[in-house]
Design a protein around this motif. Sequence first.
Motif, PDB file in Angstrom:
ATOM      1  N   UNK B 121      29.541  44.129  37.811  1.00 12.69           N
ATOM      2  CA  UNK B 121      30.770  43.496  38.310  1.00 12.69           C
ATOM      3  C   UNK B 121      30.453  42.662  39.526  1.00 12.69           C
ATOM      4  N   UNK B 122      29.555  43.187  40.358  1.00 11.42           N
ATOM      5  CA  UNK B 122      29.292  42.476  41.607  1.00 11.42           C
ATOM      6  C   UNK B 122      28.389  41.261  41.405  1.00 11.42           C
ATOM      7  N   UNK B 123      27.806  41.121  40.237  1.00 10.95           N
ATOM      8  CA  UNK B 123      27.154  39.842  39.932  1.00 10.95           C
ATOM      9  C   UNK B 123      28.207  38.848  39.461  1.00 10.95           C
ATOM     10  N   UNK B 124      29.442  39.308  39.328  1.00 12.18           N
ATOM     11  CA  UNK B 124      30.517  38.410  38.939  1.00 12.18           C
ATOM     12  C   UNK B 124      30.842  38.457  37.456  1.00 12.18           C
ATOM     13  N   UNK B 125      30.486  39.538  36.780  1.00 12.16           N
ATOM     14  CA  UNK B 125      30.806  39.627  35.355  1.00 12.16           C
ATOM     15  C   UNK B 125      31.997  40.562  35.130  1.00 12.16           C
TER      16      UNK B 125
END
Lengths: 432, 432
Positions: B121-125
């Motif tokens: 999630x924190x990679x933006x997915x």
Amino acid sequence: MVPHLVTALNGPLLDLEKKILNATPAIERWFRLEWQEHTPPFYCSVDLRNAGFKLAPVDTNLYPAGFNNLAPEMLPLAVQAAMAAIEKYCPDAKNLLLIPETNNRSSFYLQNIARMIQIFRQTGLNVRLGSLSDDIKTPTPIDLPDGSTLTLEPLERSANGRRLGLKNFDPCTILLNDDLSAGIPAILENLNEQTLLPPLHAGWALRRKSNHFSAYDDVVKKFAKMNDIDAWMLNPYFAKCGKVDFKDHSGEEALAAQVDALLTKIRKKYREYGIKETPFVIIKADAGTYGMGIMTVKDGSEVKDMTAKQRSRMAVVKDGHEVTDVIIQEGVHTFERINDSVAEPVVMMIDRYVVGGYYRVHADRDINENLNAPGAHFVPLAFAQQHSLPDMHAKPGTTAPNRFYLYGVVARLALLAASIELEKTDPNPEVY
Amino acid sequence: MVPHLVTALNGPLLDLEKKILNATPAIERWFRLEWQEHTPPFYCSVDLRNAGFKLAPVDTNLYPAGFNNLAPEMLPLAVQAAMAAIEKYCPDAKNLLLIPETNNRSSFYLQNIARMIQIFRQTGLNVRLGSLSDDIKTPTPIDLPDGSTLTLEPLERSANGRRLGLKNFDPCTILLNDDLSAGIPAILENLNEQTLLPPLHAGWALRRKSNHFSAYDDVVKKFAKMNDIDAWMLNPYFAKCGKVDFKDHSGEEALAAQVDALLTKIRKKYREYGIKETPFVIIKADAGTYGMGIMTVKDGSEVKDMTAKQRSRMAVVKDGHEVTDVIIQEGVHTFERINDSVAEPVVMMIDRYVVGGYYRVHADRDINENLNAPGAHFVPLAFAQQHSLPDMHAKPGTTAPNRFYLYGVVARLALLAASIELEKTDPNPEVY
């Protein structure tokens, strides 16, 4: 510790934070795709201003210092990003030649160099320091406050003239940390066999702020459209003004007129968002850096009424170069405070990764002044370590990780603009 | 906290640490060049054994769990590495479908999945969980000890049959955390439009340990030659033995003979280095995992003298598959201790980056036993955060960062071996 926002995020910027956090997957995807098209500079720092109603980069530094200001916990992140950068530019590198700023012997700056050496050594490179200074004729040790020592060595070209190195040290990669305000030294020219990072045209001998902010305009326009936000929220208006001579007053009329035109545009935006602050613009040299040749102006008439002292300060930047081209940039108030002192965030990046940041905290300056002034007393304050990881469950506007994430996004927009700027200004573009 | 080495690094391994630390630039360069040729698995964990005189990987897991055991300070490093991995495989990804192990409801495992979700999630997915279990017919929430919830959703193929996803969720990338010991589920086959990571042939339905260790042999041979060390220091001898049926005793003679031959080779090395320990070998299934079908043997005769209970334990691995091919691997004593308990380091990697590690600490097992046994009581102990950064000024053998650096190097050798293994066993290799 996170600076207190004097005007807590509200109205438009609170809305912006919400939109950007919600759009994180789309934003990260967009950056990934942009980095397929554009190569980020090797390293970069971006000075931001947070006005509560507006958040914008005001300076994009391609020869960043301040790595010593990062929290030590961030070091592994910087090392990993540096590994990715080295892998991209020069996978077969073993030796890295680092060239620090020529005449900067400030202990803060030297600690920055020591930190950079540490980072690159830990990627597995042999790192040595070469000096552009004519005074360095033999390896010269310099003591640091922590008891360690840096050794500056004289640069030398190889016997055939094609490579740059040190005695018994032939680097694959040369990393420059001098911004070339004094011009391009002959010893750095025509290095076709080695990778010089950043390239020469990134230095202030050739670089122009107007090219950067023009690229930033385009980047932000695209980004704002994608996220359905007003590009102005992230972008200071600017205009370029050539042929100004502060000494003989020529070109001043045109400059004053442009200042007034820009102020009119800003006032319109302030009315639109109900902002009560007084608009101002910053006039600065199109080339050069270092907080010289910078002026805060609230009315075009101030240009014509400059004192002799102001004129001579504006006329010359670092290393005595004369200013003839200036840019006028919308001023962004900074409303972050630590113990009543103005705080300006600086985001540090290696390759396309945010590796940390710090606050430049200034006790004596006002909210509409340049905080990066010579002799400025500033206290670095490292960003909390989780800067790059947004907290999706927190209420918008309330948490440090989310504010740092927002800062990281805006800093990367400036990074992307710098990539495009360097492509467009490349004197020897690669043709595909 | 760092486990105490019972036999402080001495003799050969101390020398190895010295050599590897001194050769860091050459080693990192070598890895960079190898990663130009070979693509690392998306993620991987490697179990190491440190015998004081020898340091070797004993298991290379391509569906790693245990991300929950990493120190929280390591999270940004994992996120940054995941960003690099996503960028490589699927820069245009927005949605990631994570498929956890089918029937593992251990709260430790579920916390690992929660941590993986957090990282991605924190990679933006956008991340959602799909289940291979037939029992999951509707979105099924599962409570975690910390009060949070995971939701397992039923997998579904798209109307045209070409894509895999969830209801209202069409992922670009599917990340599998089930090792396919039970075979390849039909729903995962023929996914040509989406990126399935790792590829199906990385699962134990098709993967063979002998292919991995054979690739590891080659990698270590190259690495050892480059650094002028004995490859055996980093590499357990192994042999493959096919057509063994533990139930009807067929093939046992040949297996016993191979065990004795391997023990003879090990004894020779022990004599060479003056090692007083008793050599042993591990017999394990060539396919499969999970600590079943594993036996410690000090003499070939033990194979013939197995009890009925031992036979039935060896004959079947996870999900009831029968063992017919086994590998015999030189046993590596583990001489790391925490409070008198045996400790085995596990190094976690995403893409080509070491993102942390932890110790599997076992209170009840002996130094020559498998620590990853069903029902094993183990305590995870996160590596100190600076694991990846060697301390070049420290005396060899004395510091945690240097031991962790050494562990990171050996784990990456196994990672490289896995890359080559997956290339060689790819049923549909790309042709250039």
